[in-house]
Design a protein around this motif. Sequence first.
Motif, PDB file in Angstrom:
ATOM      1  N   GLY A   1      11.558  -4.427  -0.076  1.00 55.63           N
ATOM      2  CA  GLY A   1      11.404  -3.227   0.753  1.00 55.63           C
ATOM      3  C   GLY A   1       9.936  -2.851   1.414  1.00 55.63           C
ATOM      4  O   GLY A   1       9.090  -3.518   1.373  1.00 55.63           O
ATOM      5  N   GLY A   2       9.492  -1.513   1.548  1.00 53.43           N
ATOM      6  CA  GLY A   2       8.294  -1.299   2.042  1.00 53.43           C
ATOM      7  C   GLY A   2       7.217  -0.950   0.798  1.00 53.43           C
ATOM      8  O   GLY A   2       7.409  -0.885  -0.205  1.00 53.43           O
ATOM      9  N   THR A   3       6.306  -0.522   1.637  1.00 56.82           N
ATOM     10  CA  THR A   3       4.976  -0.181   0.394  1.00 56.82           C
ATOM     11  C   THR A   3       4.643   1.440   0.738  1.00 56.82           C
ATOM     12  O   THR A   3       4.639   1.955   1.991  1.00 56.82           O
ATOM     13  N   THR A   4       4.427   1.925  -0.157  1.00 59.01           N
ATOM     14  CA  THR A   4       4.125   3.439  -0.395  1.00 59.01           C
ATOM     15  C   THR A   4       2.537   3.590  -0.701  1.00 59.01           C
ATOM     16  O   THR A   4       2.049   3.100  -1.604  1.00 59.01           O
ATOM     17  N   LEU A   5       1.867   4.354   0.184  1.00 55.55           N
ATOM     18  CA  LEU A   5       0.262   4.560  -0.185  1.00 55.55           C
ATOM     19  C   LEU A   5       0.370   5.690  -0.809  1.00 55.55           C
ATOM     20  O   LEU A   5       0.746   6.940  -0.443  1.00 55.55           O
ATOM     21  N   LEU A   6      -0.379   5.834  -2.072  1.00 58.85           N
ATOM     22  CA  LEU A   6      -0.565   6.733  -2.771  1.00 58.85           C
ATOM     23  C   LEU A   6      -2.110   7.083  -3.073  1.00 58.85           C
ATOM     24  O   LEU A   6      -2.876   6.516  -3.656  1.00 58.85           O
TER      25      LEU A   6
ATOM     26  N   ASN B   1       7.463   6.968   9.205  1.00 58.54           N
ATOM     27  CA  ASN B   1       7.917   7.433   8.134  1.00 58.54           C
ATOM     28  C   ASN B   1       6.942   8.115   7.178  1.00 58.54           C
ATOM     29  O   ASN B   1       6.312   7.531   6.543  1.00 58.54           O
ATOM     30  N   LYS B   2       6.694   9.432   7.401  1.00 59.29           N
ATOM     31  CA  LYS B   2       5.720  10.200   6.807  1.00 59.29           C
ATOM     32  C   LYS B   2       5.821  10.292   5.248  1.00 59.29           C
ATOM     33  O   LYS B   2       4.839  10.391   4.461  1.00 59.29           O
ATOM     34  N   SER B   3       6.680   9.946   4.462  1.00 56.82           N
ATOM     35  CA  SER B   3       6.923   9.799   3.141  1.00 56.82           C
ATOM     36  C   SER B   3       6.536   8.714   2.507  1.00 56.82           C
ATOM     37  O   SER B   3       6.405   8.272   1.211  1.00 56.82           O
ATOM     38  N   ARG B   4       6.101   7.671   3.450  1.00 54.88           N
ATOM     39  CA  ARG B   4       5.398   6.323   2.986  1.00 54.88           C
ATOM     40  C   ARG B   4       3.865   6.744   2.515  1.00 54.88           C
ATOM     41  O   ARG B   4       3.320   5.724   2.108  1.00 54.88           O
ATOM     42  N   ALA B   5       3.426   8.021   2.840  1.00 55.31           N
ATOM     43  CA  ALA B   5       2.036   8.253   2.090  1.00 55.31           C
ATOM     44  C   ALA B   5       2.089   9.485   1.387  1.00 55.31           C
ATOM     45  O   ALA B   5       2.816  10.571   1.862  1.00 55.31           O
TER      46      ALA B   5
END
Length: 330
Positions: free
Chosen positions: A235-240, A263-267
């Motif tokens: 799947g995708g990658t989330t920036l934290l 998709n703003k939830s990805r950051a």
Amino acid sequence: MPLDVSLADLGDQPRLSEGIHARRARFHQSWYRAAQLGVKSWGSAPSGRPFGSILPPAAAEAGLNFAASESRQLFLSRRQQGWGADPVRMTRHMTSSQTLLVNLLGPLGSDPTWLLEVLRLLLQRSDIAEVIRWDIEFAPPRRSQYLGDMTRLDAFFRVRTDFGVEGLVLELKYTDRFSSRRIDVAGSQRYAELASSRDLWHDPQAAFIDPTIGQLLRCHALGERILQVDEPSAGGTTLLLVSHPNDTTALLVMDRYRAALTNKSRAVDLALDRVLAVALATAPSASAAAVVRGLQLRYLDHWESEHLWQEHTTDVARLTGRSRGRFTIQ
């Protein structure tokens, strides 16, 4: 118990041209050096300028910049892997974000169950089932197969969720600013191909030419590309982004970057105090909890050095010849 220290023990402090957050953090680290570590001398930057927040060589060699044995071991292990961990900043500069990184992930990473629980709670992702692997100061060995530039990630996690493998890119900020390095992302065919294949940004070209969000964009893109190459079915990658609660600039940059995402939830942005609170609440032992409390004291508890800070700002105001009515130091 902290040692009784005076303003003179804290050493040389930054110029007023530095931001208030950086000045206050450096001052608190100077206090921590003298009051908590018992080191009454201080070191100098490569330029030769002394700073109270830099450890002298003997203290650095003794590993006093590391909060736990696991932190120092993580640093040594990363050094053996090659370039990426600055040995001078990591061992001597108490305001180094790299040092904060190993001080945080050294203890957490030594207990996979603890690390997993902290990530699940911070991200509110109960579906994360396993941390497959994680690396600090990470860049793929064959850059030409990925994005072709020198971008490096503070940390990269591969996690297994109920929906498959995903990536987590950690960007950690303490007193440092976002990188001002200019890379022609807009002219890169690799970035263009990533944008068309992953639908990460709603207007890629606009995002690519925005220098304010450049570092966050490149880090997020690299994490996404790593999975695309190494785990095609992932799947995708989330920036934290983890930043100090006093660093308002980091949040503004993150808000700007998040606005560029499809998709703003990805950051996700998190304050360091929240991260340490969760780590403390889930600590698996009394010794682990003590390490986290030590990190809270070192990086967050500015009230411990507040009386000396007030004395310092009063002295600075007097020396500059400016009254508090016309010049305020916070």
